[in-house]
Design a protein around this motif. Structure first.
Motif, PDB file in Angstrom:
ATOM      1  N   ARG A  48       1.015  -1.187  -0.027  1.00 54.01           N
ATOM      2  CA  ARG A  48      -0.070   0.024  -0.273  1.00 54.01           C
ATOM      3  C   ARG A  48       1.491   0.893   0.114  1.00 54.01           C
ATOM      4  O   ARG A  48       2.338   1.429   0.305  1.00 54.01           O
TER       5      ARG A  48
ATOM      6  N   LYS B 199       1.235   5.327   0.926  1.00 52.82           N
ATOM      7  CA  LYS B 199       0.261   6.154   1.654  1.00 52.82           C
ATOM      8  C   LYS B 199       1.043   7.660   2.132  1.00 52.82           C
ATOM      9  O   LYS B 199       1.985   7.971   1.497  1.00 52.82           O
TER      10      LYS B 199
ATOM     11  N   TYR C 271      -5.581  13.967  -5.777  1.00 64.73           N
ATOM     12  CA  TYR C 271      -5.164  12.247  -5.195  1.00 64.73           C
ATOM     13  C   TYR C 271      -5.919  11.256  -5.091  1.00 64.73           C
ATOM     14  O   TYR C 271      -6.149  10.260  -5.198  1.00 64.73           O
ATOM     15  N   GLU C 272      -7.417  11.536  -4.801  1.00 70.04           N
ATOM     16  CA  GLU C 272      -8.649  11.088  -5.254  1.00 70.04           C
ATOM     17  C   GLU C 272      -9.126  10.385  -6.952  1.00 70.04           C
ATOM     18  O   GLU C 272      -9.219   9.122  -6.544  1.00 70.04           O
ATOM     19  N   LYS C 273      -9.141  11.630  -7.065  1.00 69.75           N
ATOM     20  CA  LYS C 273      -8.172  10.686  -8.757  1.00 69.75           C
ATOM     21  C   LYS C 273      -7.402   9.901  -8.839  1.00 69.75           C
ATOM     22  O   LYS C 273      -7.680   9.328 -10.361  1.00 69.75           O
TER      23      LYS C 273
ATOM     24  N   GLY D 227      -6.778   7.680  -6.919  1.00 73.10           N
ATOM     25  CA  GLY D 227      -7.060   5.864  -6.723  1.00 73.10           C
ATOM     26  C   GLY D 227      -6.486   6.462  -5.202  1.00 73.10           C
ATOM     27  O   GLY D 227      -7.392   5.627  -4.419  1.00 73.10           O
ATOM     28  N   PHE D 228      -6.032   7.342  -5.114  1.00 75.43           N
ATOM     29  CA  PHE D 228      -6.111   7.119  -3.221  1.00 75.43           C
ATOM     30  C   PHE D 228      -7.526   7.645  -2.317  1.00 75.43           C
ATOM     31  O   PHE D 228      -8.409   8.514  -2.444  1.00 75.43           O
ATOM     32  N   THR D 229      -7.590   7.052  -1.050  1.00 72.42           N
ATOM     33  CA  THR D 229      -8.688   7.572  -0.391  1.00 72.42           C
ATOM     34  C   THR D 229      -8.489   8.272   0.514  1.00 72.42           C
ATOM     35  O   THR D 229      -7.220   7.643   1.537  1.00 72.42           O
ATOM     36  N   ALA D 230      -9.355   8.561   1.777  1.00 70.66           N
ATOM     37  CA  ALA D 230      -8.975   9.477   2.840  1.00 70.66           C
ATOM     38  C   ALA D 230      -9.263   8.897   3.717  1.00 70.66           C
ATOM     39  O   ALA D 230     -10.604   8.237   3.912  1.00 70.66           O
ATOM     40  N   PHE D 231      -8.592   9.156   5.072  1.00 72.73           N
ATOM     41  CA  PHE D 231      -9.216   8.916   6.393  1.00 72.73           C
ATOM     42  C   PHE D 231      -8.743   8.912   7.677  1.00 72.73           C
ATOM     43  O   PHE D 231      -7.510  10.021   7.025  1.00 72.73           O
TER      44      PHE D 231
ATOM     45  N   MET E 182      -3.854   9.775   3.609  1.00 79.52           N
ATOM     46  CA  MET E 182      -4.546   8.715   2.263  1.00 79.52           C
ATOM     47  C   MET E 182      -3.770   7.832   2.128  1.00 79.52           C
ATOM     48  O   MET E 182      -3.137   7.546   2.346  1.00 79.52           O
TER      49      MET E 182
ATOM     50  N   LEU F  32      -3.687   4.105  -0.593  1.00 78.35           N
ATOM     51  CA  LEU F  32      -4.088   3.359  -1.908  1.00 78.35           C
ATOM     52  C   LEU F  32      -3.233   2.064  -1.810  1.00 78.35           C
ATOM     53  O   LEU F  32      -2.327   2.024  -1.549  1.00 78.35           O
TER      54      LEU F  32
END
Length: 144
Positions: free
Chosen positions: A105, A107, A118-120, A122-126, A140, A142
Motif C-alpha cells: 500500500r 500512504k 489524490y482521489e482521482k 485512486g487514493f482514499t482519505a481516512f 490517504m 492506496l
C-alpha cells in the motif's frame, strides 16, 4: 518551462536538487519553517526527480515502512503546475512502490485542498484532519 517537452521522472541520488525544489515550494512559497521541512530521512528515502529539458521542476520522496510506502515532499515548481506533472510524479511513485518487495500500500498526507487531486489518482482519505507545519492535512491510502 519548455513548451511541448515531456517531463522525465526517474529515481535520483541528487538529493540537493530535490531539497532545492522543496525549499522553493514549501519554505519560500508556503511559509513552512525550515525546521519542519528539513529532517534526517532523506538519506533513507527513494527520491524521484522530474526534469524538463534537463531542468529540475518537481520531486517526491518515498519512505519504506514495512508493507507501506509513504509518499511525501511532493512538489512542483509554479511554472510547471497545471501541466499534469504532479499526477505524473504520483503515478511514478506508485509504480516505484509496486516494484518494492513486500510493499502492498501507498500512504500520503495530503493538504486538504489537494484531496480531490489524490482521489482521482485512486487514493482514499481516512482519519481526522490534522495540522502539519501550519497546513491542514488528511491521510490517504492506496492499495497496490
Amino acid at each position: 518551462m519548455i513548451a511541448g517537452t515531456p517531463p522525465v521522472i526517474a529515481p535520483t541520488r541528487d538529493i540537493a536538487a530535490c531539497r532545492h525544489l522543496r525549499r522553493v515550494v514549501f519554505i519560500e512559497e508556503q511559509g513552512v519553517s525550515e525546521a519542519d521541512e528539513v529532517d534526517d530521512k532523506d538519506d533513507q528515502a527513494i527520491h524521484l526527480l522530474a526534469t524538463i529539458g534537463g531542468r529540475p521542476v518537481g520531486s517526491a520522496r518515498i519512505l519504506l515502512m514495512g508493507d507501506t510506502g509513504k509518499i511525501g515532499r511532493v512538489c512542483v515548481l509554479k511554472e510547471a503546475r497545471g501541466t499534469g506533472l504532479g499526477a505524473a510524479l504520483i503515478r511514478a511513485a506508485v509504480a516505484e512502490l509496486r516494484g518494492q518487495p513486500g510493499v502492498s500500500r501507498a500512504k500520503l498526507g495530503a493538504q486538504t485542498h489537494a484531496i480531490g487531486f489524490y482521489e482521482k489518482l485512486g487514493f482514499t482519505a481516512f482519519g481526522p484532519e490534522y495540522d502539519d507545519a501550519g497546513i491542514p492535512h488528511r491521510d490517504m491510502l492506496l492499495t497496490l
